[in-house]
Write a protein that holds these residues in place. Sequence first.
Motif, mmCIF file in Angstrom:
data_model
loop_
_atom_site.group_PDB
_atom_site.id
_atom_site.type_symbol
_atom_site.label_atom_id
_atom_site.label_comp_id
_atom_site.label_asym_id
_atom_site.label_seq_id
_atom_site.Cartn_x
_atom_site.Cartn_y
_atom_site.Cartn_z
ATOM 1 N N UNK A 1 36.203 34.141 43.900
ATOM 2 C CA UNK A 1 36.016 35.216 42.925
ATOM 3 C C UNK A 1 34.805 36.070 43.261
ATOM 4 N N UNK A 2 33.923 35.565 44.106
ATOM 5 C CA UNK A 2 32.692 36.292 44.411
ATOM 6 C C UNK A 2 32.970 37.603 45.137
ATOM 7 N N UNK A 3 33.994 37.623 45.995
ATOM 8 C CA UNK A 3 34.280 38.841 46.767
ATOM 9 C C UNK A 3 34.695 40.008 45.871
ATOM 10 N N UNK A 4 35.705 39.857 45.004
ATOM 11 C CA UNK A 4 36.034 41.002 44.135
ATOM 12 C C UNK A 4 34.912 41.378 43.181
ATOM 13 N N UNK A 5 34.152 40.401 42.678
ATOM 14 C CA UNK A 5 33.038 40.721 41.788
ATOM 15 C C UNK A 5 32.001 41.562 42.522
ATOM 16 N N UNK A 6 31.710 41.205 43.769
ATOM 17 C CA UNK A 6 30.753 41.958 44.568
ATOM 18 C C UNK A 6 31.246 43.382 44.815
ATOM 19 N N UNK A 7 32.537 43.530 45.115
ATOM 20 C CA UNK A 7 33.088 44.859 45.361
ATOM 21 C C UNK A 7 33.080 45.712 44.096
ATOM 22 N N UNK A 8 33.303 45.094 42.958
ATOM 23 C CA UNK A 8 33.220 45.843 41.698
ATOM 24 C C UNK A 8 31.820 46.417 41.517
ATOM 25 N N UNK A 9 30.818 45.633 41.832
ATOM 26 C CA UNK A 9 29.439 46.093 41.676
ATOM 27 C C UNK A 9 29.115 47.221 42.656
ATOM 28 N N UNK A 10 29.543 47.081 43.904
ATOM 29 C CA UNK A 10 29.224 48.081 44.917
ATOM 30 C C UNK A 10 29.973 49.387 44.664
ATOM 31 N N UNK A 11 31.232 49.282 44.261
ATOM 32 C CA UNK A 11 32.049 50.480 44.062
ATOM 33 C C UNK A 11 31.752 51.192 42.754
ATOM 34 N N UNK A 12 31.035 50.549 41.832
ATOM 35 C CA UNK A 12 30.715 51.174 40.552
ATOM 36 C C UNK A 12 31.855 51.138 39.553
ATOM 37 N N UNK A 13 32.844 50.296 39.793
ATOM 38 C CA UNK A 13 33.984 50.147 38.882
ATOM 39 C C UNK A 13 33.746 48.928 38.004
ATOM 40 N N UNK A 14 33.947 49.079 36.709
ATOM 41 C CA UNK A 14 33.699 47.976 35.789
ATOM 42 C C UNK A 14 34.853 46.971 35.846
ATOM 43 N N UNK A 15 34.510 45.696 35.708
ATOM 44 C CA UNK A 15 35.528 44.644 35.744
ATOM 45 C C UNK A 15 36.492 44.793 34.570
ATOM 46 N N UNK A 16 35.968 45.213 33.424
ATOM 47 C CA UNK A 16 36.823 45.360 32.254
ATOM 48 C C UNK A 16 37.881 46.435 32.466
ATOM 49 N N UNK A 17 37.585 47.431 33.306
ATOM 50 C CA UNK A 17 38.579 48.451 33.629
ATOM 51 C C UNK A 17 39.764 47.830 34.351
ATOM 52 N N UNK A 18 39.481 46.901 35.263
ATOM 53 C CA UNK A 18 40.540 46.212 35.995
ATOM 54 C C UNK A 18 41.447 45.445 35.036
ATOM 55 N N UNK A 19 40.851 44.650 34.160
ATOM 56 C CA UNK A 19 41.659 43.837 33.261
ATOM 57 C C UNK A 19 42.407 44.693 32.237
ATOM 58 N N UNK A 20 41.822 45.828 31.870
ATOM 59 C CA UNK A 20 42.529 46.715 30.945
ATOM 60 C C UNK A 20 43.749 47.332 31.621
ATOM 61 N N UNK A 21 43.596 47.771 32.869
ATOM 62 C CA UNK A 21 44.717 48.376 33.583
ATOM 63 C C UNK A 21 45.822 47.362 33.861
ATOM 64 N N UNK A 22 45.431 46.103 34.031
ATOM 65 C CA UNK A 22 46.406 45.058 34.377
ATOM 66 C C UNK A 22 46.808 44.223 33.166
ATOM 67 N N UNK A 23 46.579 44.737 31.968
ATOM 68 C CA UNK A 23 46.802 43.957 30.758
ATOM 69 C C UNK A 23 48.259 43.551 30.562
ATOM 70 N N UNK A 24 49.194 44.302 31.143
ATOM 71 C CA UNK A 24 50.613 43.967 30.991
ATOM 72 C C UNK A 24 51.040 42.943 32.040
ATOM 73 N N UNK A 25 50.484 43.057 33.248
ATOM 74 C CA UNK A 25 50.892 42.180 34.349
ATOM 75 C C UNK A 25 50.215 40.824 34.262
ATOM 76 N N UNK A 26 48.963 40.791 33.822
ATOM 77 C CA UNK A 26 48.198 39.543 33.811
ATOM 78 C C UNK A 26 48.871 38.412 33.031
ATOM 79 N N UNK A 27 49.378 38.640 31.816
ATOM 80 C CA UNK A 27 50.043 37.536 31.109
ATOM 81 C C UNK A 27 51.242 36.980 31.871
ATOM 82 N N UNK A 28 51.979 37.849 32.553
ATOM 83 C CA UNK A 28 53.138 37.386 33.320
ATOM 84 C C UNK A 28 52.703 36.513 34.490
ATOM 85 N N UNK A 29 51.624 36.918 35.162
ATOM 86 C CA UNK A 29 51.121 36.141 36.296
ATOM 87 C C UNK A 29 50.569 34.795 35.827
ATOM 88 N N UNK A 30 49.865 34.812 34.727
ATOM 89 C CA UNK A 30 49.238 33.586 34.230
ATOM 90 C C UNK A 30 50.263 32.618 33.641
#
Length: 267
Positions: A58-87
């Motif tokens: 998990x460290x790699x995507x977290x690090x890229x989120x910090x460097x790219x300036x994209x918030x992690x919550x944005x990722x989970x919000x955009x994937x809110x429909x797919x995430x329950x299916x994957x989980x």
Amino acid sequence: MNKMQKALRELSEMDALAQRSSLIHGLHPAAKLMATVVYIVVTLSFNKYDLTGLLPMVLWPILLFQISGIEVKTCFYKLRIVLPLVMAVGLFNPFFDRDILLRIGTVEVSGGVISMITLMLKGVFSLMASFLLMATTPIDKLCAALRKLFVPKILVTLLLLTYRYVGVMTDELAVMTEAYQLRAPGQKGIHISAWGSFLGQLLLRSMDRAQELYASMLLRGYHQHFHYVDIRPFGAKDALYLFGCVAAFLVVRLVNIAQLIGGMVIR
């Protein structure tokens, strides 16, 4: 704002994210694509019971989120429909695998629970990596990188046109839904008696728009070779990023870092 208009806004927000400027955005698309593919392959290669070995990935995507300036919550919000299916993939594992593998005090943890959590994390980590690739790379540059990696032209064209067509169809659906709601105020959704004509009109309108879209792409120089996309040559920093990521993934895969750190702390 109806649901279709919200979907269009989210598509435009993804394009806006990809147009930002950061160290990750400036990397060559092929380097980011290959690093993402290797990350997903390594993540999926972990044993279903190897939860401690998987966690450092998990460290790699977290690090890229910090460097790219994209918030992690944005990722989970955009994937809110797919995430329950994957989980939900490993949701029934605890019922089939009841062998006890871990005891925490008086609490017994079965292999099914561990494998369920591991499968869920694999899906979440893979989605995070895929989102980062799309959020830091415009679709044209991503397709151009695929062609440089000798992916068949027909597959790249299908990917590009599918991405463009989703926006076209959603736009037409938003217009038709708004028009229907204006003619049927107070009605929730579309009545079943209008489904056939509504879908038929949507198909005809979206096909016309898709043909216009493809014609405009041809007029702007698209001939399945992406000559119009301005991509700089693959440089030293791109190679350093790619090989650094691959080396880090292999180290995490071959060495159980969490177990190693835990052993050092206990000592």
